[in-house]
Scaffold this active site. Structure first.
Site, PDB file in Angstrom:
ATOM      1  CB  ALA A  65       6.980 -14.060  -3.817  1.00  0.00           C
ATOM      2  N   GLY A 110      11.936 -10.430  -4.352  1.00  0.00           N
ATOM      3  CA  GLY A 110      11.755 -10.263  -5.788  1.00  0.00           C
ATOM      4  C   GLY A 110      11.558  -8.829  -6.213  1.00  0.00           C
ATOM      5  CD  GLU A 113      15.600 -11.890  -6.512  1.00  0.00           C
ATOM      6  OE1 GLU A 113      16.474 -12.758  -6.725  1.00  0.00           O
ATOM      7  OE2 GLU A 113      14.416 -12.170  -6.224  1.00  0.00           O
ATOM      8  CD  GLU A 133      14.915 -13.248  -1.653  1.00  0.00           C
ATOM      9  OE1 GLU A 133      14.419 -12.787  -2.682  1.00  0.00           O
ATOM     10  OE2 GLU A 133      15.810 -12.642  -1.006  1.00  0.00           O
TER      11      GLU A 133
END
Length: 259
Positions: A65, A110, A113, A133
């Site tokens: 992010a 992310g 991910e 995270e």
């Protein structure tokens, strides 16, 4: 210039490139918008048989992010942004064609991910990665807790997520997350070689095999075998299956059309 670029390398292999190297290719609103637009085209592409996902620059694949942008958001906006990343990763995971993540540098949160939504992951020797995270007082919210456990096992996934550990490509290879580690200068060629191997096989067979693996994973073996049979039956009436038999008889390479 778009923050996400798509090109066909040849008739059957495509490459999608994150193009925001000045911000470590982080997921900004604009990048997610551009990514989804490119996926709109990719999902409709008629000749695509394999897709490479990579990034511009020599330092980062995707830092996750965009935290500078995230700091300006309300709680509701943060939740919405995470949902958008999750939906994007799921779109990648649901593509009919196999996807290869060519990880060319740092990939966290992310960003990692996103690679978990791909079918195959290769990485350069300089790459660092992790689902970090919990060190930011949150959890992976774009599929990380689910996909990592399915890839490397429950205990290992808990270890890496709960500790927020950062690790290199070689460790990623040892735990079964990364399939191959190569020098950065060789990464794109290696991804292309894998994509070419996939693209040379029967397109319907490849797609049905991917679906059988993905759909059967969360079922018991009996249900999984039924799913496998359903996918297998979809390959029987194809011209490609007959072409493969004819090519074997004639001792030549088959010419597959995806029909």
């Amino acid at each position: 210039m778009s923050t996400v670029q798509f090109e066909m390398i040849d008739d059957y292999i495509g490459k999608l490139t994150l193009n925001r190297p000045e911000a470590a290719n982080a997921f900004s609103k604009q990048l997610m918008h551009d990514f989804n637009e490119q996926l709109d085209s990719i999902e409709k592409h008629e000749t695509l048989r394999a897709l490479i996902i990579t990034a511009n620059g020599e330092k980062a694949f995707c830092a996750g992010a965009d935290l500078k942008e995230r700091r300006t958001m309300t709680q509701d906006q943060v939740v919405d942004a995470v949902g958008q990343i999750s939906s994007l990763v799921t779109r990648v995971a649901n593509l009919k064609v196999p996807t290869i993540a060519a990880i060319n540098g740092a990939t966290f949160g992310g960003g990692l991910e996103l690679t978990l939504g791909c079918d195959i992951r290769i990485a350069s020797t300089n790459a660092k990665m992790g689902l970090t995270e919990t060190s930011l007082a949150i959890i992976p919210g774009a599929g990380g807790t689910q996909r990592l456990a399915r890839l490397i096992g429950l205990a290992k996934a808990k270890y890496y997520i709960l500790t927020a550990k950062r690790f290199d490509s070689y460790e990623g290879e040892r735990i079964g997350l990364i399939e191959k580690v190569v020098e950065l200068s060789e990464l794109q060629d290696e991804a292309l070689q894998i994509a070419s191997q996939i693209a040379s096989n029967g397109p319907v067979g490849v797609q049905m095999a991917k679906q059988a693996i993905d759909e059967g994973l969360d079922h018991d073996i009996e249900t999984g075998l039924k799913l496998e049979r359903e996918k297998y039956l979809n390959t029987i009436p194809t011209k490609d299956r007959l072409e493969a038999l004819e090519a074997f008889k004639e001792k030549r390479k088959p010419i597959f059309t995806g029909k």
